[in-house]
Motif scaffolding. Structure first.
Motif, PDB file in Angstrom:
ATOM      1  N   LYS A  93      -9.576 -14.737  -4.207  1.00 39.02           N
ATOM      2  CA  LYS A  93      -8.387 -14.948  -3.212  1.00 39.02           C
ATOM      3  C   LYS A  93      -9.132 -15.950  -2.178  1.00 39.02           C
ATOM      4  O   LYS A  93      -8.817 -16.206  -0.867  1.00 39.02           O
ATOM      5  CB  LYS A  93      -7.815 -13.571  -2.167  1.00 39.02           C
ATOM      6  CG  LYS A  93      -7.135 -12.860  -3.025  1.00 39.02           C
ATOM      7  CD  LYS A  93      -6.643 -11.398  -2.339  1.00 39.02           C
ATOM      8  CE  LYS A  93      -5.918 -10.680  -3.495  1.00 39.02           C
ATOM      9  NZ  LYS A  93      -5.638  -9.603  -2.756  1.00 39.02           N
ATOM     10  N   ASP A 189      -0.570 -13.932  -3.187  1.00 41.13           N
ATOM     11  CA  ASP A 189       0.531 -13.161  -2.555  1.00 41.13           C
ATOM     12  C   ASP A 189       1.160 -12.564  -3.813  1.00 41.13           C
ATOM     13  O   ASP A 189       2.425 -12.770  -4.076  1.00 41.13           O
ATOM     14  CB  ASP A 189       1.451 -13.994  -1.827  1.00 41.13           C
ATOM     15  CG  ASP A 189       2.385 -13.106  -1.261  1.00 41.13           C
ATOM     16  OD1 ASP A 189       2.252 -11.797  -1.059  1.00 41.13           O
ATOM     17  OD2 ASP A 189       3.451 -13.468  -0.478  1.00 41.13           O
ATOM     18  N   GLU A 190       0.494 -12.095  -4.936  1.00 43.47           N
ATOM     19  CA  GLU A 190       0.958 -11.483  -6.140  1.00 43.47           C
ATOM     20  C   GLU A 190       1.963 -12.353  -6.797  1.00 43.47           C
ATOM     21  O   GLU A 190       2.874 -12.078  -7.299  1.00 43.47           O
ATOM     22  CB  GLU A 190       1.981 -10.333  -5.816  1.00 43.47           C
ATOM     23  CG  GLU A 190       0.884  -8.948  -5.117  1.00 43.47           C
ATOM     24  CD  GLU A 190       1.587  -7.768  -4.780  1.00 43.47           C
ATOM     25  OE1 GLU A 190       2.767  -7.790  -4.811  1.00 43.47           O
ATOM     26  OE2 GLU A 190       1.067  -6.845  -4.437  1.00 43.47           O
ATOM     27  N   ARG A 192       3.306 -15.067  -5.753  1.00 42.65           N
ATOM     28  CA  ARG A 192       4.224 -15.860  -4.965  1.00 42.65           C
ATOM     29  C   ARG A 192       3.956 -17.058  -4.459  1.00 42.65           C
ATOM     30  O   ARG A 192       4.918 -18.172  -4.274  1.00 42.65           O
ATOM     31  CB  ARG A 192       4.784 -14.854  -4.047  1.00 42.65           C
ATOM     32  CG  ARG A 192       5.631 -13.469  -4.532  1.00 42.65           C
ATOM     33  CD  ARG A 192       6.083 -12.890  -2.956  1.00 42.65           C
ATOM     34  NE  ARG A 192       6.550 -11.430  -3.587  1.00 42.65           N
ATOM     35  CZ  ARG A 192       5.813 -10.335  -3.749  1.00 42.65           C
ATOM     36  NH1 ARG A 192       4.579 -10.359  -3.392  1.00 42.65           N
ATOM     37  NH2 ARG A 192       6.521  -9.215  -4.259  1.00 42.65           N
TER      38      ARG A 192
END
Length: 489
Positions: A93, A189-190, A192
């Protein structure tokens, strides 16, 4: 809401140095105040580092390779601890791009030879600005150079890429970004938010300071993100700013950013200018589209490197749940080398600014819908399976499960799969109410193929008028129903 910590220009000033412990403690202390701010600030869930990881070394510096390695070791320790404290150690991330300070000027210079004045090409000054020009002009010495060792020139970022590989080496091999590329892709964001991290130093070296991102890199990033989506938001990250005064030549052509907008990028994060700035950019294809382009202040630049009135700083970007707006909080270092909220005249004296952008549109000028993108992929996969003769009943089940009946071609594939599977009930369940004469007759025929004339007749009675089945075609279908009944007796 998804929150990004945006830092840039980490180069440690030789005149105003900051240690890793000072930086980490200042950032952690500031983060601990976020819930108590007015308005409160969300805790970061990702980190974007938009270039200039180190200060670099000048031309002719002794033991330049050793100095670079030491600076990158310091940066590696800093970003590693930052990821540990802010993201629980999840380096997937953390988005990193190179900046102009990351270029090894001595390696770049070693790839060039001086051009004798008698061998200057015609209109060589104009040729300096041509894409891919091998010529470089040194304004300090008024001498012309030419890149004659392309391999050596391409290795001018080798020290940065070693640092880059070391930072991500703790991740599984299939999760590591690639080094020595024009763009890396990250998923946040998973799934998205899709991020394209661009190298804007395509032709930057010890004599050429402008930023540049190859058009092909943007095009390929768009295509790869398109394959890996659907995304609710596409974000671009690079280093160079996109405007500057006439006496400067170290910024990037804003047309490059407009090319990103046309490919659906809606948030751009960069650095280089050592001050926070929000610049809406527009493009007109086919209608007015907008992208929020946001610069963070320099995290570590010294007083000699900061613009007048600017301080060391960073930003926190809160992306709204609908992915069409964000709030940018600007944090600045003031007394005792601690960060706190900024007070910016450009933001009306506030420490934050709210942004909005237009949703990307498709070729028909309609707003992109991630759900539609996902469904398109499902439909294309189903088509390929049907063409290959693979288990039509399973294809029909998948099409029903994914709601393929929402798209015209999805409905077409449902009827094709239903015919191949000879499954009238499953076809009717996947389609819902037949919406055309063709759909009605296909399902009726499937019922008749199973000698279920009553079901076919019920379907006809309930829906023939709705889909417009009248006249001779309707009479023909009734005759077929009657014939099926007689044959069943």
């Amino acid at each position: 809401m998804f929150c990004i910590l945006h830092i840039t220009d980490l180069h440690r000033s030789l005149h105003d140095p900051l240690s890793n412990d000072e930086l980490i403690s200042a950032l952690v202390s500031d983060r601990d105040s976020f819930p108590f701010e007015d308005p409160p600030i969300a805790l970061p869930q990702a980190i974007v580092v938009s270039g200039d990881i180190i200060q670099g070394v000048g031309l002719g510096a002794p033991e330049s390779a050793k100095q670079l390695a030491e600076q990158y070791d310091t940066a590696l320790a800093f970003l590693g601890e930052l990821a540990d404290r802010f993201l629980g150690g999840d380096r997937s991330k953390v988005v990193i791009v190179p900046g102009n300070h990351d270029i090894d000027w001595n390696v770049a210079r070693s790839s060039m030879i001086e051009v004798a004045e008698a061998e200057y090409p015609k209109e060589f000054l104009q040729s300096l600005h041509k894409l891919g020009s091998p010529y470089r002009w040194d304004w300090k010495t008024r001498r012309l150079y030419k890149i004659n060792d392309k391999t050596a020139y391409e290795s001018r970022l080798a020290a940065f890429w070693r640092f880059f590989d070391n930072f991500y080496s703790i991740l599984p091999a299939d999760q590591r970004p690639q080094s020595r590329v024009d763009a890396n892709l990250y998923s946040l964001d998973e799934g998205r938010i899709g991020v394209a991290a661009f190298n804007s130093c395509a032709s930057n070296d010890c004599f050429a300071f402008q930023g540049d991102i190859p058009k092909n890199a943007i095009a390929r990033a768009y295509l790869d993100l398109k394959e890996g989506g659907p995304w609710r938001l596409r974000v671009a990250v690079w280093h160079h700013d996109i405007e500057g005064p006439p006496h400067r030549n170290d910024y990037m052509d804003p047309e490059i950013v407009r090319g990103m907008i046309g490919r659906g990028f809606r948030l751009g994060l960069y650095g280089h200018q050592h001050k926070p700035q929000v610049t809406p950019q527009h493009v007109f294809i086919p209608g007015r589209e907008e992208m929020a382009v946001v610069s963070a202040g320099s995290l570590c630049a010294g007083a000699r490197e900061l613009p007048t009135g600017a301080r060391r700083g960073y930003s926190v970007i809160e992306i709204g749940d609908e992915y069409d707006q964000a709030r940018v909080h600007v944090r600045e270092m003031a007394f005792a080398n601690l960060f706190s909220r900024a007070n910016l005249a450009a933001f009306g004296g506030k420490s934050f600014v709210d942004l909005k952008w237009t949703r990307p549109v498709d070729a028909g000028g309609r707003p992109e819908a991630p759900e539609r993108d996902k469904l398109t992929k499902v439909i294309l996969a189903a088509e390929a399976s049907l063409n290959a003769g693979e288990m039509p009943a399973e294809v029909l089940r998948v099409l029903q499960q994914e709601g393929a009946a929402a798209l015209p071609y999805g409905r077409r594939l449902i009827t094709m799969a239903g015919l191949a599977a000879r499954s009238p009930d499953e076809t009717l369940a996947a389609l819902g109410t037949p919406a055309s004469i063709e759909e009605l007759m296909i399902i009726a025929d499937l019922f008749l193929a199973q000698s279920r004339s009553d079901d076919a007749e019920t379907l006809l009675i309930n829906l023939a008028s709705e889909v417009g089945l009248t006249g001779e075609p309707l009479q023909e279908m009734r005759r077929r129903i009657d014939m099926t009944r007689r044959m069943a007796k």
